[in-house]
Scaffold this active site. Sequence first.
Site, PDB file in Angstrom:
ATOM      1  N   ASP A   1      57.757  21.500  21.685  1.00 24.29           N
ATOM      2  CA  ASP A   1      57.617  22.241  22.850  1.00 24.29           C
ATOM      3  C   ASP A   1      56.511  23.112  22.418  1.00 24.29           C
ATOM      4  O   ASP A   1      56.534  23.697  21.849  1.00 24.29           O
ATOM      5  CB  ASP A   1      58.925  22.751  23.236  1.00 24.29           C
ATOM      6  CG  ASP A   1      58.936  23.490  24.547  1.00 24.29           C
ATOM      7  OD1 ASP A   1      57.954  23.763  25.167  1.00 24.29           O
ATOM      8  OD2 ASP A   1      59.970  23.778  24.952  1.00 24.29           O
TER       9      ASP A   1
ATOM     10  N   SER B   1      63.954  26.593  30.740  1.00 25.56           N
ATOM     11  CA  SER B   1      63.000  27.409  30.621  1.00 25.56           C
ATOM     12  C   SER B   1      63.272  28.861  31.130  1.00 25.56           C
ATOM     13  O   SER B   1      64.096  29.552  30.303  1.00 25.56           O
ATOM     14  CB  SER B   1      61.779  26.735  31.200  1.00 25.56           C
ATOM     15  OG  SER B   1      60.590  27.409  31.049  1.00 25.56           O
TER      16      SER B   1
ATOM     17  N   HIS C   1      58.695  20.242  26.628  1.00 29.21           N
ATOM     18  CA  HIS C   1      59.460  21.274  27.247  1.00 29.21           C
ATOM     19  C   HIS C   1      60.497  20.678  28.254  1.00 29.21           C
ATOM     20  O   HIS C   1      61.073  21.458  28.664  1.00 29.21           O
ATOM     21  CB  HIS C   1      58.322  22.071  27.945  1.00 29.21           C
ATOM     22  CG  HIS C   1      59.088  23.137  28.703  1.00 29.21           C
ATOM     23  ND1 HIS C   1      59.474  24.354  27.950  1.00 29.21           N
ATOM     24  CD2 HIS C   1      59.003  23.627  29.972  1.00 29.21           C
ATOM     25  CE1 HIS C   1      59.886  25.182  28.640  1.00 29.21           C
ATOM     26  NE2 HIS C   1      59.643  24.695  29.685  1.00 29.21           N
TER      27      HIS C   1
END
Length: 217
Positions: free
Chosen positions: A166, A46, A195
């Site tokens: 995601d 991320s 995610h």
Amino acid sequence: MAPDQAGFGRTPIPAGSRGGLRLWTEQAAGLMDALGAEHYAVVGHSMGGAVALALAAARPQQVTRVVAVSTMGAPGAPLSADLDAIWAAAPGPLGARDMLSRLVLDQALVTESAVAARTAAMRAGAAAYASLFPPPRARWADDLSLSARTLAGIRAPVLLVHGADDRVTPLGTAALPLLEHLADVRLHVLGRCGHVPALEHPHDFRRLLSCFLGRER
């Protein structure tokens, strides 16, 4: 090595700093310098993916490979509604449950034990975390975007791993644009995945990392 980034966990944000990509990149580089590591691969998830890419750009002679998972960092990538909500999540069971439900596709993974663990972590670092992403939050997504010039300067091979479903960093705005800017890149997309590929498809994820990081340059 799994560093505790400033503002998360128990590492404080230095006085006079608000966090951000520059601080986290300098922190990671400083850690590896302190450890005396001359060459190393970097894996980031991320916003950590943006840090990994920025570190590879800043230390081209040291970073040998980059794995950016569900990554941020693409030029001009917008702030998604789900990331906005995650950054705004209140440190309690309701906030923890909402956060986890946005992170994964399979809601069966949002267990009571997972919610309890996330709640404890959120409460432990609530003050520092709240200072990192105050509204309006689009500016923090902009801070985590790398320029086309920076991305073009990354010489290390890069593996992008992304979930097709995601919602936090959507495939179309987060990973696909990076293919146009990185000199040596490959993208692996996992179907029925949100995610957190390492949690949702752990065996495939470990296989991808082992294969990529074990290859000769």
